[in-house]
Design an enzyme around this catalytic site. Structure first.
Site, PDB file in Angstrom:
ATOM      1  N   CYS A 194       0.841  -1.375   0.137  1.00 42.20           N
ATOM      2  CA  CYS A 194      -0.014   0.069   0.091  1.00 42.20           C
ATOM      3  C   CYS A 194       0.892   1.248  -0.144  1.00 42.20           C
ATOM      4  O   CYS A 194       0.380   2.343  -0.297  1.00 42.20           O
ATOM      5  CB  CYS A 194      -1.058  -0.064   1.240  1.00 42.20           C
ATOM      6  SG  CYS A 194      -2.289  -1.620   1.150  1.00 42.20           S
ATOM      7  N   ASN A 237     -10.091  -0.216  -0.210  1.00 38.23           N
ATOM      8  CA  ASN A 237      -8.534  -0.055  -0.309  1.00 38.23           C
ATOM      9  C   ASN A 237      -8.259  -0.864  -1.543  1.00 38.23           C
ATOM     10  O   ASN A 237      -8.346  -1.885  -1.814  1.00 38.23           O
ATOM     11  CB  ASN A 237      -7.995  -0.925   0.770  1.00 38.23           C
ATOM     12  CG  ASN A 237      -6.592  -0.774   0.975  1.00 38.23           C
ATOM     13  OD1 ASN A 237      -5.788  -0.443  -0.118  1.00 38.23           O
ATOM     14  ND2 ASN A 237      -5.836  -1.591   2.125  1.00 38.23           N
ATOM     15  N   HIS A 259      -3.292   7.071   2.620  1.00 35.25           N
ATOM     16  CA  HIS A 259      -3.729   5.930   2.157  1.00 35.25           C
ATOM     17  C   HIS A 259      -5.022   5.521   2.591  1.00 35.25           C
ATOM     18  O   HIS A 259      -5.377   5.602   3.898  1.00 35.25           O
ATOM     19  CB  HIS A 259      -2.616   4.932   2.516  1.00 35.25           C
ATOM     20  CG  HIS A 259      -3.202   3.444   2.244  1.00 35.25           C
ATOM     21  ND1 HIS A 259      -3.581   2.941   1.104  1.00 35.25           N
ATOM     22  CD2 HIS A 259      -3.250   2.536   2.787  1.00 35.25           C
ATOM     23  CE1 HIS A 259      -3.859   1.922   0.959  1.00 35.25           C
ATOM     24  NE2 HIS A 259      -3.685   1.297   2.243  1.00 35.25           N
TER      25      HIS A 259
END
Length: 332
Positions: free
Chosen positions: A116, A286, A256
Site C-alpha cells: 500500500c 482499499n 492511504h
C-alpha cells in the site's frame, strides 16, 4: 541555477463500473453493512469484471486520460514506474505491458512492489530521475486488481479491498513546486502479519498451495491496525516537523485509504481538521497502490498552485512513509 524539483503536472484515475456493495457482501460472508461501515468506513468498492482482465486494464484508461489532459502522446513518456502488488504476471513487468498497450515506444519501465506504500515509493524513485536531469517525463502508476487475490470466503479481508488505478505525470519544475521531501521506511519483521504466501519462489504454485488458500491476501488485522495507526500518523507528523510545517500551513492531508479510523488518527496526530483530509474510502475501499493517486484525481479541481500536501501511507511488508509536495498547477 534554480534547483529542479519533480512536479506532478497531470493526474488521472480509473475505477471499474461494477460496484460491490456491503449488501452484496452480506450474501457471501457472515457480515453486515453496519459492522463494515463502523469498523472501516467502507460502503462499497469497485471490481474489475470480465474474462482476461488484469491490472494493466485498469491502467490503460487512467493513463490515456492523463495524456489527453496534458496534451501529449504516449511517445513522449520516457519512463514508466508501475506500482502494484497484483502484476498481470510475474514477468514481463506490468509497466512493459502497459507501455505496449498505450504505444509508449520510447519508454523503459519497471514494476515497484511496496504494497500500500507502493505509490509513495514510486513517486520518490521517479523524482530522482527528474531531479538528476536524466528524464523530463516520468509516468508513475498506482494500480491494483485486489479482487484477484482476495478470498471472498474470508470476511476479515474481503470487505476491505477494491480495484482501481491512479496515475500521475512528473516533470521538472524550477519554480520551487513539486516534491520537497520524503521519509520512507520498511520493517521486514512485519511480513508475517500481512502477505500472500503462495506463488513466489518460496512456495511455488502447486495443488497444495492452492488447496491451502496460499494465493490469497492474508492479514492479521489487529496487529496490522495497531502498527498502521502509530506509524502512518508518526511519519506524517515527522515530515511536517522536519519541514517546519504547521497544521495551518498544510492545505491537504492525502492518506492511504485502508481504514477510516487510521485516517482519522493520522489527521488528529498532525492537527488537521476533517475538511483538509481527502477521504474516498467509502466509495472505493482499499485499492492498495491506487488509493493516493485516486484521491489526487478526485480532488484535482480543488487543488491550487502552491498548496502544501502531505501524502502518507502504510502497507504490508511492513512499509510506510510520507511525502511533502507543493502542488504545481491550478485547476483547468
Amino acid at each position: 541555477m534554480s534547483k529542479i524539483h519533480a512536479a506532478i503536472t497531470a493526474v488521472n484515475g480509473y475505477v471499474p463500473d461494477y460496484i460491490l456493495t456491503n449488501k452484496e457482501l452480506e450474501t457471501m460472508v457472515d457480515t453486515n453493512d453496519e459492522w463494515i461501515v463502523s469498523r472501516t468506513g467502507i460502503k462499497e468498492r469497485r471490481i474489475l469484471k470480465g474474462e482476461g482482465k488484469a491490472t494493466s486494464d485498469l491502467a490503460v484508461p487512467a493513463v490515456e486520460g492523463l495524456l489527453k489532459k496534458r496534451g501529449i502522446t504516449a511517445k513522449d513518456i520516457e519512463l514508466i514506474i508501475f506500482c502494484t502488488s497484483t502484476p498481470d504476471m510475474l514477468f514481463p513487468a506490468t509497466a512493459n505491458i502497459l507501455a505496449d498497450k498505450i504505444g509508449a515506444v520510447n519508454a523503459w519501465g519497471f514494476d515497484l512492489q511496496a504494497a500500500c506504500s507502493g505509490f509513495l515509493f514510486g513517486l520518490n524513485t521517479a523524482s530522482q530521475f527528474i531531479e538528476s536531469g536524466k528524464h523530463k517525463k516520468v509516468l508513475v502508476v498506482g494500480a491494483d486488481k485486489m479482487s484477484a487475490v482476495v478470498n471472498y470466503k474470508d470476511r476479515n479481508t474481503c470487505i476491505l479491498f477494491g480495484d482501481g488505478c491512479g496515475a500521475v505525470l512528473l516533470e521538472p519544475n524550477e519554480e520551487g513546486f513539486g516534491i520537497q521531501d520524503a521519509i520512507l521506511k520498511t520493517d521486514g519483521s512485519g511480513g508475517q502479519f500481512l502477505n500472500i504466501k503462495g506463488g513466489g519462489s518460496l512456495n511455488p504454485a502447486s495443488h497444495a498451495t492452492v488447496d491451502a488458500d496460499m494465493h490469497y491476501a492474508y492479514q492479521e488485522g489487529r496487529t496490522v491496525f495497531k502498527f498502521a495507526v502509530t506509524n502512518m500518523a508518526d511519519v506524517a507528523a515527522e515530515i511536517m516537523e522536519k519541514n517546519n510545517l504547521t497544521a495551518d500551513s498544510v492545505n491537504w492531508l492525502v492518506p492511504h485509504q485502508a481504514n477510516k479510523r487510521i485516517i482519522d488518527a493520522t489527521a488528529e496526530r498532525v492537527g488537521l481538521p476533517e475538511e483538509k483530509v481527502m477521504v474516498n474510502i467509502q466509495k472505493y475501499g482499499n485499492t492498495t497502490s491506487g488509493t493516493i493517486p485516486l484521491c489526487l484525481w478526485e480532488w484535482e479541481n480543488q487543488l491550487k498552485k502552491g498548496d502544501n500536501l502531505i501524502l502518507a501511507a502504510f502497507g504490508g511488508g511492513f512499509t510506510w512513509g510520507s511525502i511533502y509536495l507543493k502542488w504545481a498547477y491550478n485547476p483547468q
